[in-house]
Enzyme design. Structure first.
Site, short mmCIF file in Angstrom:
data_model
loop_
_atom_site.label_atom_id
_atom_site.label_comp_id
_atom_site.label_asym_id
_atom_site.label_seq_id
_atom_site.Cartn_x
_atom_site.Cartn_y
_atom_site.Cartn_z
N SER A 56 0.62 -0.68 -0.70
CA SER A 56 0.21 -1.97 -1.26
C SER A 56 -1.22 -1.95 -1.78
O SER A 56 -1.73 -2.98 -2.22
CB SER A 56 0.28 -3.05 -0.19
OG SER A 56 1.56 -3.13 0.34
N GLY A 57 -1.89 -0.78 -1.67
CA GLY A 57 -3.29 -0.71 -2.07
C GLY A 57 -4.23 -0.62 -0.88
O GLY A 57 -5.42 -0.92 -1.00
N THR A 58 -3.69 -0.18 0.25
CA THR A 58 -4.49 -0.06 1.49
C THR A 58 -5.69 0.86 1.30
O THR A 58 -6.80 0.53 1.71
CB THR A 58 -3.61 0.54 2.62
OG1 THR A 58 -2.28 0.04 2.49
CG2 THR A 58 -4.18 0.24 3.97
N THR A 59 -5.44 2.02 0.68
CA THR A 59 -6.50 3.02 0.52
C THR A 59 -7.67 2.43 -0.27
O THR A 59 -8.84 2.63 0.08
CB THR A 59 -5.94 4.26 -0.23
OG1 THR A 59 -4.69 4.62 0.35
CG2 THR A 59 -6.89 5.43 -0.18
N HIS A 115 -0.82 -1.13 10.02
CA HIS A 115 0.33 -1.54 9.19
C HIS A 115 1.27 -2.42 10.00
O HIS A 115 2.31 -2.83 9.50
CB HIS A 115 1.10 -0.31 8.71
CG HIS A 115 0.42 0.47 7.62
ND1 HIS A 115 -0.10 -0.12 6.49
CD2 HIS A 115 0.19 1.80 7.49
CE1 HIS A 115 -0.62 0.83 5.71
NE2 HIS A 115 -0.46 2.00 6.29
N ARG A 137 1.58 -6.41 -2.36
CA ARG A 137 1.79 -6.02 -3.76
C ARG A 137 3.17 -6.46 -4.21
O ARG A 137 4.09 -6.58 -3.37
CB ARG A 137 1.68 -4.49 -3.81
CG ARG A 137 1.59 -3.90 -5.17
CD ARG A 137 1.41 -2.40 -5.05
NE ARG A 137 1.18 -1.81 -6.34
CZ ARG A 137 1.11 -0.52 -6.58
NH1 ARG A 137 1.22 0.34 -5.57
NH2 ARG A 137 0.91 -0.07 -7.80
N SER A 145 6.14 2.89 -5.72
CA SER A 145 5.09 3.70 -5.09
C SER A 145 5.64 4.37 -3.82
O SER A 145 5.45 5.56 -3.61
CB SER A 145 3.90 2.79 -4.75
OG SER A 145 2.83 3.55 -4.27
N ARG A 272 -1.74 7.88 -7.02
CA ARG A 272 -0.70 8.30 -7.97
C ARG A 272 -1.09 7.79 -9.35
O ARG A 272 -1.64 8.51 -10.15
CB ARG A 272 0.67 7.79 -7.51
CG ARG A 272 1.85 8.40 -8.26
CD ARG A 272 3.15 7.83 -7.76
NE ARG A 272 3.25 6.39 -7.99
CZ ARG A 272 3.77 5.83 -9.09
NH1 ARG A 272 4.26 6.59 -10.04
NH2 ARG A 272 3.81 4.51 -9.21
N LYS A 273 -0.86 6.48 -9.64
CA LYS A 273 -1.22 5.94 -10.94
C LYS A 273 -2.19 4.76 -10.82
O LYS A 273 -3.02 4.52 -11.68
CB LYS A 273 0.02 5.44 -11.68
CG LYS A 273 0.87 6.54 -12.27
CD LYS A 273 1.88 5.92 -13.22
CE LYS A 273 2.85 6.97 -13.74
NZ LYS A 273 3.94 6.36 -14.51
P1 A3P Z 1 0.92 3.88 -7.10
O1 A3P Z 1 1.84 4.79 -6.34
O2 A3P Z 1 1.64 2.76 -7.78
O3 A3P Z 1 0.00 4.59 -8.02
P2 A3P Z 1 -1.50 2.59 -0.13
O4 A3P Z 1 -2.93 2.97 -0.14
O5 A3P Z 1 -1.24 1.27 0.55
O6 A3P Z 1 -0.64 3.69 0.39
O7 A3P Z 1 -1.08 2.31 -1.63
C1 A3P Z 1 -1.03 3.38 -2.54
C2 A3P Z 1 -1.04 2.80 -3.93
O8 A3P Z 1 -2.35 2.34 -4.26
C3 A3P Z 1 -0.70 3.87 -4.96
O9 A3P Z 1 -0.04 3.16 -6.01
C4 A3P Z 1 -2.08 4.35 -5.36
O10 A3P Z 1 -2.12 5.02 -6.59
C5 A3P Z 1 -2.84 3.04 -5.40
N1 A3P Z 1 -4.29 3.23 -5.28
C6 A3P Z 1 -4.94 4.10 -4.48
N2 A3P Z 1 -6.26 4.00 -4.67
C7 A3P Z 1 -6.45 3.06 -5.62
C8 A3P Z 1 -7.62 2.53 -6.26
N3 A3P Z 1 -8.83 2.97 -5.96
N4 A3P Z 1 -7.45 1.54 -7.19
C9 A3P Z 1 -6.21 1.10 -7.49
N5 A3P Z 1 -5.07 1.58 -6.93
C10 A3P Z 1 -5.19 2.55 -6.00
#
Ligand code: A3P
Length: 309
Positions: A56-59, A115, A137, A145, A272-273
């Protein structure tokens, strides 16, 4: 009361087994930590929890919150994010919480993450005055994702799964910390009741206006930017450092492993993207219809919705 979803004869490795435990699905290698945290974690009123369902954008949120909280100590050249990935800087409660109750991660920061669904959080997190920043998300993007993660990126941790297989599980609610929609709803409802405790964010909003949300998150966490900092461009500096382009190109993101746990996932799997609407490139019209229908049914009249992309 632990039920395994995936028959071993499909080639699932032991730690890749996903189990249903007290209302949520969890990989068995994390379950022990989750149960231990539920029973023993003593939250402090100063703790700040970054909560989310995976993918969901955790990282990203971890990089942002870590940068906000440590900005007096570090700048863009000296931040530990150059050498340690955001999941080390903001440790995952159920993964890293040791039996000694010691918080790992740099220094004694108040930041932790989990989580776990709201209803399964250790009681002390709910009862203490600690704060929660939640990110979610749009389900189709989150699924795509997750599907990539399950099909290739997580290889080594579990047997790869096709996007279609993963889709069937996801729709039935079987996904990391799922059912997906229940996870969102748990935090959504709690945030309506306790807005001073829980800040509920959407990945799509954060993408649309990152500086606005960085300011908002900082205020919410109790680390507001001063006017002087704003004038000096501190917010923009954090936004740029934590951007997908910058973070995914750091050496630690390209070569690092989350070696501080015993799983060793490549850090690059977390990048990823980083786009909104990528589901259009992967889902069939039937998949789109089915997921949208489930989302509509599940979210109902809760007030939580996602913009059409
Ligand atoms: P996608 O697979 O759609 O690219 P999480 O961190 O919760 O596992 O989520 C991973 C998703 O967040 C991945 O999405 C990843 O590419 C995206 N992501 C990681 N870092 C990011 C950043 N700095 N800005 C925007 N999206 C990011």
């Amino acid at each position: 009361d632990i039920v395994s979803a995936l028959p071993r004869e499909n080639g699932w490795k032991a730690y890749g087994d996903i189990c249903f435990y007290k209302g949520f699905w969890c990989y068995s290698y994390l379950l022990e930590g989750a149960i231990f945290a539920q029973d023993h974690y003593k939250a402090q009123p100063t703790d700040i929890f970054i909560c989310s369902v995976p993918k969901s954008g955790t990282t990203w949120l971890k990089a942002l919150t870590f940068s906000i909280v440590t900005r007096i100590q570090f700048n863009k050249s000296t931040t530990p994010l150059h050498t340690q990935n955001p999941h080390t800087c903001v440790p995952v409660l159920e993964r890293y919480f040791s039996r000694k109750g010691i918080k790992p991660g740099p220094g004694s920061l108040p930041l932790m993450s989990t989580h776990m669904p709201y209803a399964s959080l250790p009681k002390s997190i709910i009862d203490s005055g600690c704060k929660i920043v939640y990110i979610c998300r749009e389900p189709k993007d989150s699924f795509v994702s997750l599907g990539h993660y399950a099909s290739k990126l997580r290889a080594g941790l579990q047997e790869p799964m096709s996007l279609e297989e993963c889709f069937e599980f996801f729709c039935k609610g079987v996904s990391d910390y799922g059912p997906y929609w229940d996870h969102l709803l748990g935090y959504w409802k709690a945030s309506l009741e306790q807005p001073e405790k829980i800040l509920f964010l959407k990945y799509e909003d954060l993408i649309k206006d990152t500086p606005f949300y960085v300011k908002k998150i900082a205020e919410f966490m109790g680390y507001p930017f001063s006017l002087e900092e704003e004038k000096e461009g501190e917010i923009q500096e954090i936004v740029e450092f934590c951007s997908f382009g910058n973070m995914s190109n750091l050496e630690v993101s390209k070569t690092g492993k989350s070696a501080d746990d015993n799983i060793g996932v490549d850090i690059k799997t977390f990048y990823r993207k980083g786009k909104v609407g990528d589901w259009k490139n992967y889902l069939t019209p039937e998949m789109i219809e089915r997921l949208d229908k489930i989302t509509k049914q599940k979210l109902g009249d809760s007030g939580l919705s996602f913009d059409e992309i």
